[in-house]
Design a protein around this motif. Structure first.
Motif, PDB file in Angstrom:
ATOM      1  N   ARG A  45       2.346 -16.819   4.942  1.00  0.00           N
ATOM      2  CA  ARG A  45       3.523 -15.805   5.750  1.00  0.00           C
ATOM      3  C   ARG A  45       3.976 -14.509   4.349  1.00  0.00           C
ATOM      4  O   ARG A  45       4.335 -13.514   3.967  1.00  0.00           O
ATOM      5  N   LEU A  46       3.967 -15.827   3.087  1.00  0.00           N
ATOM      6  CA  LEU A  46       3.710 -14.328   1.728  1.00  0.00           C
ATOM      7  C   LEU A  46       2.975 -13.935   1.513  1.00  0.00           C
ATOM      8  O   LEU A  46       3.769 -12.691   1.239  1.00  0.00           O
ATOM      9  N   ALA A  47       1.259 -14.001   1.694  1.00  0.00           N
ATOM     10  CA  ALA A  47       0.539 -13.004   1.855  1.00  0.00           C
ATOM     11  C   ALA A  47       0.846 -12.090   2.084  1.00  0.00           C
ATOM     12  O   ALA A  47       0.597 -11.095   1.923  1.00  0.00           O
ATOM     13  N   GLY A  48       1.553 -12.487   3.370  1.00  0.00           N
ATOM     14  CA  GLY A  48       1.499 -10.852   4.836  1.00  0.00           C
ATOM     15  C   GLY A  48       2.345 -10.076   3.630  1.00  0.00           C
ATOM     16  O   GLY A  48       2.900  -8.575   3.930  1.00  0.00           O
ATOM     17  N   LEU A  49       3.422 -11.126   3.482  1.00  0.00           N
ATOM     18  CA  LEU A  49       4.776 -10.469   2.749  1.00  0.00           C
ATOM     19  C   LEU A  49       4.834  -9.303   1.730  1.00  0.00           C
ATOM     20  O   LEU A  49       4.605  -8.371   1.315  1.00  0.00           O
ATOM     21  N   ALA A  50       3.639 -10.260   0.544  1.00  0.00           N
ATOM     22  CA  ALA A  50       3.297  -9.939  -0.239  1.00  0.00           C
ATOM     23  C   ALA A  50       1.765  -7.972  -0.713  1.00  0.00           C
ATOM     24  O   ALA A  50       2.326  -7.028  -0.943  1.00  0.00           O
ATOM     25  N   LEU A  51       1.508  -8.027   1.145  1.00  0.00           N
ATOM     26  CA  LEU A  51       1.167  -7.133   1.220  1.00  0.00           C
ATOM     27  C   LEU A  51       1.500  -6.187   1.417  1.00  0.00           C
ATOM     28  O   LEU A  51       1.353  -5.016   1.587  1.00  0.00           O
ATOM     29  N   ILE A  52       2.658  -6.014   2.461  1.00  0.00           N
ATOM     30  CA  ILE A  52       3.453  -4.927   3.510  1.00  0.00           C
ATOM     31  C   ILE A  52       4.059  -4.383   1.810  1.00  0.00           C
ATOM     32  O   ILE A  52       4.440  -3.083   1.440  1.00  0.00           O
ATOM     33  N   ILE A  53       4.875  -5.173   0.511  1.00  0.00           N
ATOM     34  CA  ILE A  53       5.350  -5.188  -0.265  1.00  0.00           C
ATOM     35  C   ILE A  53       4.748  -4.500  -1.377  1.00  0.00           C
ATOM     36  O   ILE A  53       5.063  -3.319  -1.674  1.00  0.00           O
ATOM     37  N   ALA A  54       3.206  -4.635  -1.317  1.00  0.00           N
ATOM     38  CA  ALA A  54       2.400  -3.550  -2.063  1.00  0.00           C
ATOM     39  C   ALA A  54       1.861  -2.174  -1.835  1.00  0.00           C
ATOM     40  O   ALA A  54       2.200  -1.674  -2.315  1.00  0.00           O
ATOM     41  N   GLY A  55       1.873  -2.381  -0.448  1.00  0.00           N
ATOM     42  CA  GLY A  55       1.138  -0.926   0.965  1.00  0.00           C
ATOM     43  C   GLY A  55       2.523  -0.470   0.364  1.00  0.00           C
ATOM     44  O   GLY A  55       1.577   1.173   0.139  1.00  0.00           O
ATOM     45  N   VAL A  56       3.929  -0.278   0.894  1.00  0.00           N
ATOM     46  CA  VAL A  56       5.057   0.367   1.235  1.00  0.00           C
ATOM     47  C   VAL A  56       5.087   1.902  -0.081  1.00  0.00           C
ATOM     48  O   VAL A  56       5.303   2.493   0.254  1.00  0.00           O
ATOM     49  N   PRO A  57       5.608   0.727  -1.646  1.00  0.00           N
ATOM     50  CA  PRO A  57       5.855   1.845  -2.769  1.00  0.00           C
ATOM     51  C   PRO A  57       4.744   2.788  -2.682  1.00  0.00           C
ATOM     52  O   PRO A  57       4.189   3.569  -3.018  1.00  0.00           O
ATOM     53  N   GLY A  58       3.302   1.761  -2.624  1.00  0.00           N
ATOM     54  CA  GLY A  58       2.132   2.941  -3.153  1.00  0.00           C
ATOM     55  C   GLY A  58       1.803   3.652  -1.940  1.00  0.00           C
ATOM     56  O   GLY A  58       1.194   5.233  -2.333  1.00  0.00           O
ATOM     57  N   LEU A  59       2.372   3.573  -1.007  1.00  0.00           N
ATOM     58  CA  LEU A  59       1.704   5.166   0.436  1.00  0.00           C
ATOM     59  C   LEU A  59       2.882   5.840  -0.205  1.00  0.00           C
ATOM     60  O   LEU A  59       2.241   7.233  -0.255  1.00  0.00           O
ATOM     61  N   VAL A 109      -0.760 -10.918   9.626  1.00  0.00           N
ATOM     62  CA  VAL A 109      -0.431 -11.897   8.712  1.00  0.00           C
ATOM     63  C   VAL A 109       1.129 -12.386   8.744  1.00  0.00           C
ATOM     64  O   VAL A 109       1.126 -14.332   8.942  1.00  0.00           O
ATOM     65  N   LEU A 110       2.069 -11.917   8.365  1.00  0.00           N
ATOM     66  CA  LEU A 110       3.548 -12.198   8.662  1.00  0.00           C
ATOM     67  C   LEU A 110       3.730 -12.933   9.937  1.00  0.00           C
ATOM     68  O   LEU A 110       4.583 -13.911   9.693  1.00  0.00           O
ATOM     69  N   PHE A 111       3.359 -12.019  10.812  1.00  0.00           N
ATOM     70  CA  PHE A 111       4.343 -12.628  12.314  1.00  0.00           C
ATOM     71  C   PHE A 111       2.877 -13.404  12.645  1.00  0.00           C
ATOM     72  O   PHE A 111       3.080 -13.573  14.332  1.00  0.00           O
ATOM     73  N   ALA A 112       2.022 -13.649  12.427  1.00  0.00           N
ATOM     74  CA  ALA A 112       0.510 -14.043  12.434  1.00  0.00           C
ATOM     75  C   ALA A 112       0.234 -14.055  14.084  1.00  0.00           C
ATOM     76  O   ALA A 112      -0.177 -14.618  15.503  1.00  0.00           O
ATOM     77  N   ASP A 113      -0.477 -12.486  13.630  1.00  0.00           N
ATOM     78  CA  ASP A 113      -0.182 -11.886  15.526  1.00  0.00           C
ATOM     79  C   ASP A 113      -1.830 -11.710  15.439  1.00  0.00           C
ATOM     80  O   ASP A 113      -2.018 -10.345  14.600  1.00  0.00           O
ATOM     81  N   TRP A 114      -2.794 -12.218  16.328  1.00  0.00           N
ATOM     82  CA  TRP A 114      -4.344 -12.089  16.018  1.00  0.00           C
ATOM     83  C   TRP A 114      -4.269 -11.271  16.754  1.00  0.00           C
ATOM     84  O   TRP A 114      -5.062  -9.837  16.442  1.00  0.00           O
ATOM     85  N   HIS A 115      -3.977  -9.744  17.188  1.00  0.00           N
ATOM     86  CA  HIS A 115      -3.602  -8.480  18.114  1.00  0.00           C
ATOM     87  C   HIS A 115      -4.011  -7.550  17.418  1.00  0.00           C
ATOM     88  O   HIS A 115      -4.813  -6.980  16.696  1.00  0.00           O
ATOM     89  N   LEU A 116      -2.462  -8.289  16.260  1.00  0.00           N
ATOM     90  CA  LEU A 116      -2.394  -6.661  15.465  1.00  0.00           C
ATOM     91  C   LEU A 116      -4.009  -6.561  13.795  1.00  0.00           C
ATOM     92  O   LEU A 116      -3.777  -6.194  13.327  1.00  0.00           O
TER      93      LEU A 116
END
Length: 172
Positions: A45-59, A109-116
């Protein structure tokens, strides 16, 4: 296009495209409910959170650069007048697409959803086809040698770890 129009256009496009692709659609899939973590490891979940935290400001930064430096929007119907090569664009040619996919995969990854996770892969595939078939030819047509030089110095998808070597790509 004036800076005000570019800012308003970019803000509107942000709500239409990335906010839908990386916000509304992932929410409709997951309802942001946690499932048992991937590999039964909470640390994923930390890896998922890290991707979100990196992505939003970059966007957000990349959208701002389109308006303020490019004097246009990321939308194909109102493209920038100037080639944007500063900020994250010094490290990767498509930081908006990379950020959108990072946010989607981060939520998967954060929510552990294979569909996503599958949705994120499909979005990346769509971006790949769009960039190669439409966006890069248009940029070559509009910016010529400047874009060719940029392509020679900055990778399409995987960010380089250092800035592009040209002074032209070190501003801002």
């Amino acid at each position: 296009m004036s800076k005000i129009t570019a800012i308003l256009g970019s803000a509107l496009f942000f709500l239409v495209a990335p906010a839908m692709l990386a916000g509304v659609i992932p929410w409709s899939v997951t309802h942001w409910e946690f499932r048992p973590p991937f590999l039964a490891l909470e640390a994923t979940r930390l890896a998922g959170l890290a991707l979100i935290i990196a992505g939003v400001p970059g966007l957000l930064d990349s959208f701002a650069r389109f308006a303020l430096q490019g004097l246009g929007t990321p939308a194909p119907i109102a493209p920038p007048r100037n080639l944007v090569v500063s900020g994250l664009y010094r490290y990767v040619r498509n930081p908006i697409y990379v950020a959108v996919v990072a946010v989607i995969l981060g939520q998967a990854v954060l929510f552990a959803d294979w569909h996503l996770l599958g949705y994120g892969a499909l979005i990346w595939l769509f971006f790949q086809v769009f960039v190669v078939a439409y966006e890069e030819p248009m940029l070559r047509q509009n910016f010529g040698a400047e874009y060719e030089s940029y392509c020679a110095n900055v990778p399409r998808w995987l960010p380089r770890l250092t800035r592009a070597p040209s002074d032209r790509f070190d501003a801002g």
